[in-house]
Write a protein that holds these residues in place. Structure first.
Motif, PDB file in Angstrom:
ATOM      1  N   ARG A   1       8.761  33.048  52.293  1.00  0.00           N
ATOM      2  CA  ARG A   1       9.123  34.104  53.258  1.00  0.00           C
ATOM      3  C   ARG A   1       8.028  34.194  54.318  1.00  0.00           C
ATOM      4  O   ARG A   1       6.847  33.991  54.037  1.00  0.00           O
ATOM      5  N   ALA A   2       8.462  34.541  55.541  1.00  0.00           N
ATOM      6  CA  ALA A   2       7.521  34.590  56.656  1.00  0.00           C
ATOM      7  C   ALA A   2       6.465  35.677  56.471  1.00  0.00           C
ATOM      8  O   ALA A   2       5.388  35.606  57.057  1.00  0.00           O
ATOM      9  N   ASP A   3       6.775  36.729  55.673  1.00  0.00           N
ATOM     10  CA  ASP A   3       5.764  37.775  55.484  1.00  0.00           C
ATOM     11  C   ASP A   3       4.815  37.430  54.332  1.00  0.00           C
ATOM     12  O   ASP A   3       4.016  38.261  53.922  1.00  0.00           O
ATOM     13  N   ARG A   4       4.930  36.219  53.809  1.00  0.00           N
ATOM     14  CA  ARG A   4       3.992  35.817  52.752  1.00  0.00           C
ATOM     15  C   ARG A   4       3.203  34.590  53.186  1.00  0.00           C
ATOM     16  O   ARG A   4       3.057  33.617  52.434  1.00  0.00           O
ATOM     17  N   LEU A   5       2.699  34.639  54.405  1.00  0.00           N
ATOM     18  CA  LEU A   5       1.925  33.499  54.913  1.00  0.00           C
ATOM     19  C   LEU A   5       0.622  33.392  54.117  1.00  0.00           C
ATOM     20  O   LEU A   5      -0.048  34.404  53.868  1.00  0.00           O
ATOM     21  N   PRO A   6       0.246  32.194  53.712  1.00  0.00           N
ATOM     22  CA  PRO A   6      -0.981  32.056  52.916  1.00  0.00           C
ATOM     23  C   PRO A   6      -2.224  32.273  53.777  1.00  0.00           C
ATOM     24  O   PRO A   6      -2.249  31.874  54.938  1.00  0.00           O
ATOM     25  N   PRO A   7      -3.285  32.887  53.198  1.00  0.00           N
ATOM     26  CA  PRO A   7      -4.530  33.037  53.964  1.00  0.00           C
ATOM     27  C   PRO A   7      -5.257  31.693  54.032  1.00  0.00           C
ATOM     28  O   PRO A   7      -5.086  30.844  53.161  1.00  0.00           O
ATOM     29  N   VAL A   8      -6.060  31.527  55.079  1.00  0.00           N
ATOM     30  CA  VAL A   8      -6.802  30.262  55.212  1.00  0.00           C
ATOM     31  C   VAL A   8      -8.185  30.541  55.788  1.00  0.00           C
ATOM     32  O   VAL A   8      -8.364  31.485  56.570  1.00  0.00           O
ATOM     33  N   GLY A   9      -9.158  29.749  55.390  1.00  0.00           N
ATOM     34  CA  GLY A   9     -10.524  29.931  55.885  1.00  0.00           C
ATOM     35  C   GLY A   9     -11.436  28.907  55.239  1.00  0.00           C
ATOM     36  O   GLY A   9     -10.970  28.004  54.537  1.00  0.00           O
ATOM     37  N   PRO A  10     -12.756  29.045  55.455  1.00  0.00           N
ATOM     38  CA  PRO A  10     -13.696  28.048  54.932  1.00  0.00           C
ATOM     39  C   PRO A  10     -13.717  27.970  53.401  1.00  0.00           C
ATOM     40  O   PRO A  10     -14.207  26.987  52.848  1.00  0.00           O
ATOM     41  N   ASN A  11     -13.180  28.985  52.715  1.00  0.00           N
ATOM     42  CA  ASN A  11     -13.134  28.899  51.253  1.00  0.00           C
ATOM     43  C   ASN A  11     -11.801  28.360  50.744  1.00  0.00           C
ATOM     44  O   ASN A  11     -11.504  28.466  49.558  1.00  0.00           O
ATOM     45  N   THR A  12     -11.011  27.815  51.658  1.00  0.00           N
ATOM     46  CA  THR A  12      -9.735  27.218  51.251  1.00  0.00           C
ATOM     47  C   THR A  12      -9.916  25.716  51.084  1.00  0.00           C
ATOM     48  O   THR A  12     -10.434  25.049  51.986  1.00  0.00           O
ATOM     49  N   VAL A  13      -9.504  25.203  49.935  1.00  0.00           N
ATOM     50  CA  VAL A  13      -9.376  23.746  49.813  1.00  0.00           C
ATOM     51  C   VAL A  13      -7.880  23.465  49.775  1.00  0.00           C
ATOM     52  O   VAL A  13      -7.103  24.281  49.285  1.00  0.00           O
ATOM     53  N   TYR A  14      -7.487  22.347  50.365  1.00  0.00           N
ATOM     54  CA  TYR A  14      -6.045  22.087  50.383  1.00  0.00           C
ATOM     55  C   TYR A  14      -5.719  20.681  49.913  1.00  0.00           C
ATOM     56  O   TYR A  14      -6.513  19.749  50.063  1.00  0.00           O
ATOM     57  N   LEU A  15      -4.531  20.587  49.336  1.00  0.00           N
ATOM     58  CA  LEU A  15      -3.994  19.298  48.895  1.00  0.00           C
ATOM     59  C   LEU A  15      -2.745  19.031  49.716  1.00  0.00           C
ATOM     60  O   LEU A  15      -1.901  19.925  49.869  1.00  0.00           O
ATOM     61  N   LEU A  16      -2.617  17.829  50.230  1.00  0.00           N
ATOM     62  CA  LEU A  16      -1.373  17.465  50.907  1.00  0.00           C
ATOM     63  C   LEU A  16      -0.359  17.057  49.847  1.00  0.00           C
ATOM     64  O   LEU A  16      -0.664  16.231  48.983  1.00  0.00           O
ATOM     65  N   ALA A  17       0.830  17.662  49.924  1.00  0.00           N
ATOM     66  CA  ALA A  17       1.904  17.262  49.007  1.00  0.00           C
ATOM     67  C   ALA A  17       2.785  16.206  49.645  1.00  0.00           C
ATOM     68  O   ALA A  17       3.618  15.610  48.985  1.00  0.00           O
ATOM     69  N   GLN A  18       2.639  16.018  50.954  1.00  0.00           N
ATOM     70  CA  GLN A  18       3.427  15.032  51.694  1.00  0.00           C
ATOM     71  C   GLN A  18       2.487  14.194  52.557  1.00  0.00           C
ATOM     72  O   GLN A  18       1.504  14.713  53.081  1.00  0.00           O
TER      73      GLN A  18
END
Ligand code: SF4
Length: 428
Positions: A213-230
């Motif tokens: 849902r658009a009102d559940r956008l994930p937070p992001v910042g320097p403490n975020t690590v991310y994995l690409l699923a695609q």
């Protein structure tokens, strides 16, 4: 003259392998195609294609094969008058958007999706999105991206869409603990399985992009690590990194090996000990290996040829070669991102013939000369190749079917086994 992709590589796998680069005629869908899976994912979003009747037909006929309860996409038609510059396309767009939002109060996020015609008339959709966002704030946010066939191939539409979303993500507080973001559209069943897996590993702060849902956008910042699923999220990765997020290098979660290494990248980043990792991933990995084995007899030793289409080709080839003992005749990809694909290339069998981009006639000649057992390609090439007696698999099907993770590994193998079984029945 036929140029063959070079066959010998130095170093591990295909890390340093030469790649045949082709820049000729391409035979791929445009980025509008991504709307077909994106519109089912973000449930309160709407995709308004600013394009021609051709664009409307493309997504309607492609989406027509899918079952959905409530359409979440439409087309604002640019007609001859607009193309000739006789009408103000911006005024028309504002009217269409106002009418749409009045009729559909459930819409929270509206994407204006550019197309070849909107580019031809140089309609500035980023300005239109800013203007419409102000006009309809705070109820609706309006963003834009391009799905035009001039700029994008079929999976790049998703990349452009997610990249347009990243600047709107809330900032993660500087003192927040490390969180994990999974980037790339996944089936909800896959997301739910992974939430359970991460929870069992002790990784609790996990978010997905795109969210449901658009009102559940994930937070992001320097403490975020991310994995690409695609593997096709070049711009999304760049925009996430501009927000401070750090990518965890990993192969993609296709097949048992890819899934295990992908999960391990997250486990290592969160300090999960080896014993816990084995306890959580060992049993589902063993079950998946046994389930895959059912398809091994059909696929083992068969030669597969990939035309460049989805950018999933390299991870798929790695899975088919290493877990099902298939032989790789040629692995074509529309675009090879060496950094994002580094772990995949290292796992590909040495000597794999790799190509990037397309010169469709030359590639068809190579496929005909190879006479592979299976050709993975777009819809436009599949019928003519079938008529020539080759067995094909539509690569777009891989985007509609849940394929990631342990539980889906056997389904992924089956997608490749099915056309071979069908062909053997026809020939028998
Ligand atoms: Fe065709 Fe371009 Fe419209 Fe895609 S965006 S359907 S390539 S006209």
């Amino acid at each position: 003259m036929n140029v063959r992709p070079a066959a010998l590589s130095k170093g591990p796998g295909c890390t340093d392998a030469p790649v045949l680069r082709e820049r000729g005629q391409r035979e791929v869908f445009c980025g509008l195609t991504g709307i077909i899976w994106l519109h089912r994912k973000i449930q309160d979003a709407f995709f308004l294609v600013v394009g021609s009747r051709t664009c409307a037909h493309l997504i309607q006929s492609a989406a027509g094969v899918m079952i959905f309860a409530e359409p979440r996409f439409g087309t604002a038609i640019i007609d001859e008058k607009d193309l000739a510059g006789l009408s103000d396309a911006n005024e028309e767009l504002d009217r269409i958007v106002a009418r749409l939002l009045e009729r559909r109060p459930d819409i929270r996020l509206l994407f204006l999706v550019g197309s070849c015609p909107s580019e031809v008339i140089k309609l500035d959709l980023s300005r239109a999105a800013a203007r419409l966002s102000t006009a309809h704030a705070p109820r609706v946010r309006v963003l834009n991206y391009s799905g035009s066939g001039i700029e994008t191939t079929f999976t790049q539409g998703e990349d452009a869409c997610l990249a347009s979303l990243v600047p709107t993500l809330p900032a993660q507080p500087a003192d927040a603990p490390r969180s994990l973001l999974i980037a790339g559209t996944l089936a909800e069943v896959v997301e739910d399985q992974w939430l359970r897996t991460f929870d069992a590993l002790g990784i609790r702060d996990v978010h997905f992009l795109p969210p449901r849902r658009a009102d559940r956008l994930p937070p992001v910042g320097p403490n975020t690590v991310y994995l690409l699923a695609q593997p096709f999220l070049t711009d999304t990765a760049r925009t996430l990194e501009e927000r401070g997020a750090v990518r965890l290098p990993a192969p993609f979660p296709l097949g048992v090996e890819g899934t295990t290494l992908w999960l391990r990248a997250a486990a290592d980043a969160f300090g999960v000990d080896e014993q816990t990792f084995e306890r959580v991933t060992g049993p589902p990995a063993a079950r998946a290996r046994a389930a895959i084995e059912r398809h091994a007899a059909t696929l083992r030793g068969k030669r597969v040829f990939f035309f460049p289409d989805s950018q999933l080709e390299i991870p798929l080839a790695r899975f088919l070669a290493r877990e099902l003992s298939m032989e790789l005749a040629e692995v074509g990809t529309p675009y090879l991102h060496r950094q994002h694909l580094a772990q995949e290339l290292a796992l590909l069998p040495q000597g794999t013939a790799l190509s990037e981009g397309q010169d469709v006639e030359r590639q068809l000649d190579r496929a005909r000369a190879e006479r592979p057992d299976l050709v993975v390609c777009g819809l436009g090439l599949a019928n003519p190749l079938e008529a020539e007696g080759l067995t094909t698999k539509w690569s777009i099907e891989l985007m509609f079917t849940p394929t990631q993770g342990y539980e889906q590994a056997a389904d992924l193998a089956e997608l490749f086994a099915r056309p071979l079984i069908r062909r053997s029945k026809l020939v028998a």
